[in-house]
Write a protein that holds these residues in place. Sequence first.
Motif, PDB file in Angstrom:
ATOM      1  N   PRO A 153     -55.090  28.532  32.175  1.00 59.12           N
ATOM      2  CA  PRO A 153     -54.541  27.122  32.107  1.00 59.12           C
ATOM      3  C   PRO A 153     -55.711  26.188  31.720  1.00 59.12           C
ATOM      4  O   PRO A 153     -56.902  26.736  31.331  1.00 59.12           O
ATOM      5  CB  PRO A 153     -54.324  26.756  33.814  1.00 59.12           C
ATOM      6  N   LEU A 173     -55.008  23.681  38.977  1.00 56.07           N
ATOM      7  CA  LEU A 173     -54.467  24.611  38.226  1.00 56.07           C
ATOM      8  C   LEU A 173     -54.721  26.068  38.460  1.00 56.07           C
ATOM      9  O   LEU A 173     -53.889  27.008  38.348  1.00 56.07           O
ATOM     10  CB  LEU A 173     -55.431  24.417  36.726  1.00 56.07           C
ATOM     11  N   LEU A 182     -47.289  26.870  37.261  1.00 58.05           N
ATOM     12  CA  LEU A 182     -47.717  26.163  36.298  1.00 58.05           C
ATOM     13  C   LEU A 182     -46.455  26.025  35.215  1.00 58.05           C
ATOM     14  O   LEU A 182     -45.824  26.858  34.857  1.00 58.05           O
ATOM     15  CB  LEU A 182     -48.692  26.590  35.086  1.00 58.05           C
ATOM     16  N   GLU A 186     -48.961  23.780  30.549  1.00 59.22           N
ATOM     17  CA  GLU A 186     -50.347  23.743  30.976  1.00 59.22           C
ATOM     18  C   GLU A 186     -51.230  24.785  30.538  1.00 59.22           C
ATOM     19  O   GLU A 186     -52.417  24.910  30.787  1.00 59.22           O
ATOM     20  CB  GLU A 186     -50.119  23.727  32.630  1.00 59.22           C
ATOM     21  N   TYR A 187     -50.460  25.819  29.742  1.00 57.01           N
ATOM     22  CA  TYR A 187     -51.329  27.158  29.288  1.00 57.01           C
ATOM     23  C   TYR A 187     -51.621  26.823  27.725  1.00 57.01           C
ATOM     24  O   TYR A 187     -52.369  27.375  27.008  1.00 57.01           O
ATOM     25  CB  TYR A 187     -50.365  28.246  29.272  1.00 57.01           C
TER      26      TYR A 187
END
Length: 242
Positions: A153, A173, A182, A186-187
């Motif tokens: 993340p 996170l 997630l 967000e990655y």
Amino acid sequence: QFIAEKGIEAIKVTPVARELMNKHALTVLDVCPSGEGGRITQEDVERAVAEKPRPMSKMRRIIAQRMAQSMQTIPHFYVTVRVDMTDLMAFRKEARREHGLKASVGDFIGKAVALTLREMPVVNSVCLGDTVKTHREVNIGMAVALEEGLVVPVIRNADALSLDQIAEKSKDLSARAREKKLAPEEYQGGTFTISNMGMLGVSHFTAIINPGEGAILAVGAAEETGVVRKGELAVRTLMNMT
């Protein structure tokens, strides 16, 4: 060798072993007999089941593909330094006691990395063919180990965040990564990654660069070590960073 000498029809299988073989879709060619006279036993089948190739999960396939791509397309070289963490550890302990600071050692490292990338944008860049792209944002990826693989993340615009904000983001996170909550974005968008194995007692390791980034920091454990300072022996807390 047994089959070559005596033929496949000579292999005997115990009833329990036969049941296990049928359950796991194994034939006598998949099992190495160890019983008397070349007999296949339950233990032989259990060993064959344990050694049978299994398909990887989707996550592990993607990780394997990206790591292979990284090593094949990004020239890697490694530089390791020993960082004296003694004063930081003392400061963190005092700040926690006096002001309730909840930042981890990893959060301090994240803040330091973010400020460094802002000061040295060449490290926050990536090669694209015969050009170099410098990222405008400082987005720090933090490797989080799950049972089924590794996820990264991203803390966005980390250079603009306070230490408390980085600590809060990191905790949130990490928790949601382990709960698989997630969102895909967000990655994405990381420009530099930190991989910390210090909590596992690992003193030193090398990490593989995430494709699309220019570098990764591998953080080892903070360990008390005898060092010579100004001609005298002292105990200091040192950490390997690569």
